[in-house]
Motif scaffolding. Structure first.
Motif, PDB file in Angstrom:
ATOM      1  N   TYR A  21       0.978  -1.354   0.069  1.00 38.72           N
ATOM      2  CA  TYR A  21       0.110   0.028  -0.046  1.00 38.72           C
ATOM      3  C   TYR A  21       0.633   1.187   0.150  1.00 38.72           C
ATOM      4  O   TYR A  21       1.944   1.442   0.734  1.00 38.72           O
ATOM      5  CB  TYR A  21      -0.782   0.105   1.182  1.00 38.72           C
ATOM      6  CG  TYR A  21      -1.822   1.273   1.540  1.00 38.72           C
ATOM      7  CD1 TYR A  21      -1.614   1.997   2.367  1.00 38.72           C
ATOM      8  CD2 TYR A  21      -2.909   1.716   0.360  1.00 38.72           C
ATOM      9  CE1 TYR A  21      -2.239   3.491   2.587  1.00 38.72           C
ATOM     10  CE2 TYR A  21      -3.645   2.853   0.788  1.00 38.72           C
ATOM     11  CZ  TYR A  21      -3.162   3.560   1.784  1.00 38.72           C
ATOM     12  OH  TYR A  21      -3.988   4.651   1.937  1.00 38.72           O
ATOM     13  N   ILE A  22       0.661   2.090  -0.841  1.00 35.02           N
ATOM     14  CA  ILE A  22       1.197   3.542  -0.892  1.00 35.02           C
ATOM     15  C   ILE A  22       0.043   4.359  -0.825  1.00 35.02           C
ATOM     16  O   ILE A  22      -0.779   4.839  -1.676  1.00 35.02           O
ATOM     17  CB  ILE A  22       2.047   3.797  -2.131  1.00 35.02           C
ATOM     18  CG1 ILE A  22       3.141   2.590  -2.323  1.00 35.02           C
ATOM     19  CG2 ILE A  22       2.820   5.207  -2.080  1.00 35.02           C
ATOM     20  CD1 ILE A  22       3.892   2.809  -3.784  1.00 35.02           C
ATOM     21  N   GLU A  30       3.581   8.726   5.667  1.00 34.57           N
ATOM     22  CA  GLU A  30       3.108   7.853   6.634  1.00 34.57           C
ATOM     23  C   GLU A  30       2.717   6.387   6.229  1.00 34.57           C
ATOM     24  O   GLU A  30       2.565   5.685   6.676  1.00 34.57           O
ATOM     25  CB  GLU A  30       2.495   8.672   7.692  1.00 34.57           C
ATOM     26  CG  GLU A  30       3.353   9.398   8.575  1.00 34.57           C
ATOM     27  CD  GLU A  30       3.535  10.769   8.139  1.00 34.57           C
ATOM     28  OE1 GLU A  30       4.521  11.533   8.311  1.00 34.57           O
ATOM     29  OE2 GLU A  30       2.628  11.306   7.277  1.00 34.57           O
ATOM     30  N   ALA A  31       2.155   6.986   5.081  1.00 33.19           N
ATOM     31  CA  ALA A  31       1.460   5.541   4.344  1.00 33.19           C
ATOM     32  C   ALA A  31       2.315   5.200   3.071  1.00 33.19           C
ATOM     33  O   ALA A  31       1.471   4.451   2.380  1.00 33.19           O
ATOM     34  CB  ALA A  31       0.059   5.994   4.224  1.00 33.19           C
ATOM     35  N   ALA A  32       3.490   5.637   2.748  1.00 36.82           N
ATOM     36  CA  ALA A  32       4.038   5.221   1.756  1.00 36.82           C
ATOM     37  C   ALA A  32       5.378   4.151   2.466  1.00 36.82           C
ATOM     38  O   ALA A  32       5.628   3.390   1.560  1.00 36.82           O
ATOM     39  CB  ALA A  32       4.736   6.242   1.060  1.00 36.82           C
ATOM     40  N   LEU A  33       5.950   4.591   3.463  1.00 33.35           N
ATOM     41  CA  LEU A  33       7.134   3.746   3.997  1.00 33.35           C
ATOM     42  C   LEU A  33       6.552   3.122   5.144  1.00 33.35           C
ATOM     43  O   LEU A  33       5.506   3.250   5.745  1.00 33.35           O
ATOM     44  CB  LEU A  33       8.237   4.708   4.576  1.00 33.35           C
ATOM     45  CG  LEU A  33       8.387   5.967   3.469  1.00 33.35           C
ATOM     46  CD1 LEU A  33       9.423   6.873   3.721  1.00 33.35           C
ATOM     47  CD2 LEU A  33       9.214   5.042   2.329  1.00 33.35           C
TER      48      LEU A  33
END
Lengths: 403, 241
Positions: free
Chosen positions: A33-34, A39-42
């Motif tokens: 999920y990206i 915070e929601a990419a790594l």
């Protein structure tokens, strides 16, 4: 055959929830999920880029006898190698630019064993070349499912389209009405001479560069991901201190890193990077209180702020900021710049995660601000959005800024 | 040197610094750590030395102010009910600070031995249960998240004009706002990860796999040499009390 799905719809039509639902319908823990921001990419588990890659590239279930990461990857699927990973290896992932973080995340997906990927507007942060490469990579991932939300795409060849159409109108905003009462103003002209800057232990971001910013105009900062566009905004706002150079306002020296920021209202790329409080009221109160140090600036009245909040789709200023959907927070990040309190406004990737109608309204609002004498600096990789605004283009490349 | 060797060496040095009570005892332990730092970092040992002194100096100043200037006698003298002296108080402060300096120095020196390794590889190299490794990585992750939150909060408050980049009275008055903003940022970062990214990907399972991968030798010859020297320093410190 893998499924490639493009989820299309306006803001607040449930696109993000739909994407997440479809990802989780698969086996739990089987989808990459990206999300829209870092915070929601790594993963958040690594201290270096090298570790981030290692976390996603390791699979001890497949190979315990050795650990030849690149050899194994070459056998399974092509890797997405856009970043110069060697030079980035020791860097902390959050210190990468937004676009670089997305590129790193895509690389990690390409070396992992995930069979599906969901991307929620993250590709909008990529420069045109990297964006084209990313879309090409995703399209030709034969064995991996892909779900994508992207406000700049209505369709993609070889992708099926899913329409999300049930819109929640609670957060509708009226930007035209928001900027209508703003009075004309003579913003100062800004001259930057001999600007140099480098991060500790890093390369030169800017090397002895000079340029002018004229009021009553919009200036677009362009350049590849990671060239220093956001860094320039931070320098101008006083968050960073240049290693050399001077800034003047109508000829008078200006050092915001010493005296504080009294010139720019900044809407950050990730809206959560600019909040000064838990609620909108707390945030605005603190911004107004900071103006006490600068007698030449007039804080908006409480009534004006309440009216503006309503025009931005917020029923009460006691609204907790983090309880709002991300797209609403992004729009709200424009509120302070559009109060007209500060003579210059800076918008860092304002269109990320915003539908076309909102982008068009923002473009008109920017034109209105310029027509009334304000100065505007904006960063965007969205050429369609930029074309809606009369602007001067400033290209950042190899440490210099040129018209 | 291996991670296991570095940790054991460090623990023995810490024990030696706690056991040391005389100037000669501290000198023996400090000389060992200096040799360790030079072996691992060469000229960068000076940087480790300065950093360690920089960490301990504020504490030394504060403790000196409290115990030497204000109190005027050592804790042992207070407990014994004797009049005491400022010299004894100064000696007490010196012993505490010397111990902390050695501990800070050995940690800095150990980092220099692993300058080419990533934190993940260091933790993976430890011979400890997977749960402990995972806890270490999550602790490092929390520290990084805190640092990231401080940077984000500072940016927000500087841009808003609430604080300035340079030290100012404004910053003193509004320091509590920075603390509140940092705390809020940490919470929202953690919520974002644990709500969206981690459950979708099973990120913690990925971490298990990464920490379980083959990590190389448990100990090397250099480990045994340095650990032996550390044990000798501990014995010297005890003997020189």
């Amino acid at each position: 055959m893998a499924a490639h799905e493009l989820i299309v719809g306006p803001n607040f039509s449930g696109r993000s929830a739909l994407l997440m639902r479809r990802l989780r319908e698969r086996t739990p823990g089987a989808s990459f999920y990206i999300g829209p921001y870092a915070e929601a990419a790594l993963s958040g588990l690594s201290s270096t880029v090298a570790d981030e890659i290692e976390i996603y590239g390791t699979n001890t279930a497949q190979d315990r006898s050795g650990f030849q990461l690149l050899d194994r990857i070459a056998r399974d699927r092509p890797t997405f190698d856009v970043l110069d990973l060697k030079s980035f290896a020791d860097r902390k992932p959050p210190t990468l630019s937004g676009g670089e973080q997305v590129l790193l995340a895509l690389h990690c997906f390409s070396i992992s064993t995930f069979r599906a990927i969901g991307i929620d507007t993250a590709l909008e942060q990529l420069d045109p070349d990297n964006r084209a490469l990313a879309l090409l990579y995703l399209t030709f991932c034969e064995d991996q499912d892909a779900l994508l939300i992207d406000n700049r795409l209505d369709h993609l060849d070889d992708w099926s389209r899913i329409d999300a159409s049930e819109v929640d109108h609670r957060f509708a905003c009226d930007l035209a009405a928001a900027v209508a009462p703003i009075a004309p103003r003579a913003a100062p002209a800004i001259a930057i001479e001999g600007l140099s800057f480098h991060y500790p232990g890093g390369w030169d971001v800017f090397a002895d560069t000079s340029f002018m910013l004229a009021p009553g105009k919009a200036h677009r900062l362009t350049g590849a991901n990671g060239t220093g566009k956001t860094t320039l905004m931070k320098l101008l706002a006083g968050v960073l201190r240049p290693s050399a150079g001077a800034i003047t306002l109508d000829g008078a020296p200006y050092e915001p890193w010493t005296s504080g920021n009294r010139l720019f209202a900044l809407a950050t790329q990730n809206p959560d990077h600019q909040w000064c409080g838990a609620t909108l009221a707390e945030d605005l109160t603190r911004r107004c209180a900071a103006l006490a140090h600068h007698k030449e600036l007039q804080a908006p009245t409480s009534e004006q702020l309440s009216t503006l909040a309503t025009l931005f789709g917020i029923a009460s200023r006691d609204q907790h900021l983090y309880e709002l959907p991300l797209a609403a927070r992004k729009r709200l990040s424009w509120l302070w710049p559009l109060t007209g309190t500060m003579p210059w406004i800076m918008l860092d990737e304002p269109t990320v995660g915003q539908d076309r109608a909102t982008c068009e309204a923002l473009a008109r609002a920017i034109d209105t601000m310029c027509a009334r004498g304000y100065g505007v600096i904006f960063i965007t990789h969205d050429d369609d959005f930029a074309d809606m605004i009369a602007h001067e283009q400033l290209l950042i490349a190899q440490g210099t800024i040129s018209s | 040197m291996t991670p296991n060797g570095a940790v054991i060496f460090g623990l023995v040095v810490v024990a030696a610094s706690v056991a040391a009570a005389s100037p000669l005892g501290f000198a023996v332990v400090a000389a060992l750590v200096l040799a360790f730092a030079i072996a691992g970092g060469g000229r960068k040992a000076a940087t480790a030395l300065l950093w360690s002194a920089g960490i301990v100096a504020p504490l030394a100043l504060f403790m000196g102010l409290v115990w030497v200037v204000i109190v005027g006698r050592a804790p042992a003298e207070i407990a014994a009910g004797v009049e005491g002296s400022r010299i004894a108080a100064a000696a007490y402060v010196a012993v505490i600070c010397a111990r902390l300096f050695i501990i800070a120095f050995v940690v800095q020196a150990a980092f220099q031995h692993f300058a080419g390794a990533t934190p993940l590889r260091f933790v993976r190299g430890l011979t400890v249960p997977l749960t402990v490794k995972k806890l270490l990585v999550l602790t490092l992750s929390l520290i990084e998240t805190l640092l990231q939150a401080v940077d984000r909060a500072r940016t927000a408050l500087i841009v808003s004009g609430t604080i300035t980049r340079q030290f100012s009275l404004r910053n003193l008055r509004h320091g509590w706002i920075l603390i509140q903003t940092v705390w809020l940022t940490v919470i929202t970062i953690a919520i974002g990860r644990t709500r969206d990214k981690w459950p979708t990907e099973g990120t913690l399972t990925l971490l298990d796999n990464a920490l379980s991968a083959p990590a190389g030798r448990r100990f090397a010859a250099a480990d045994l040499i340095w650990i032996t020297l550390a044990v000798a320093a501990l014995a010297s410190a005890l003997g020189l009390r």
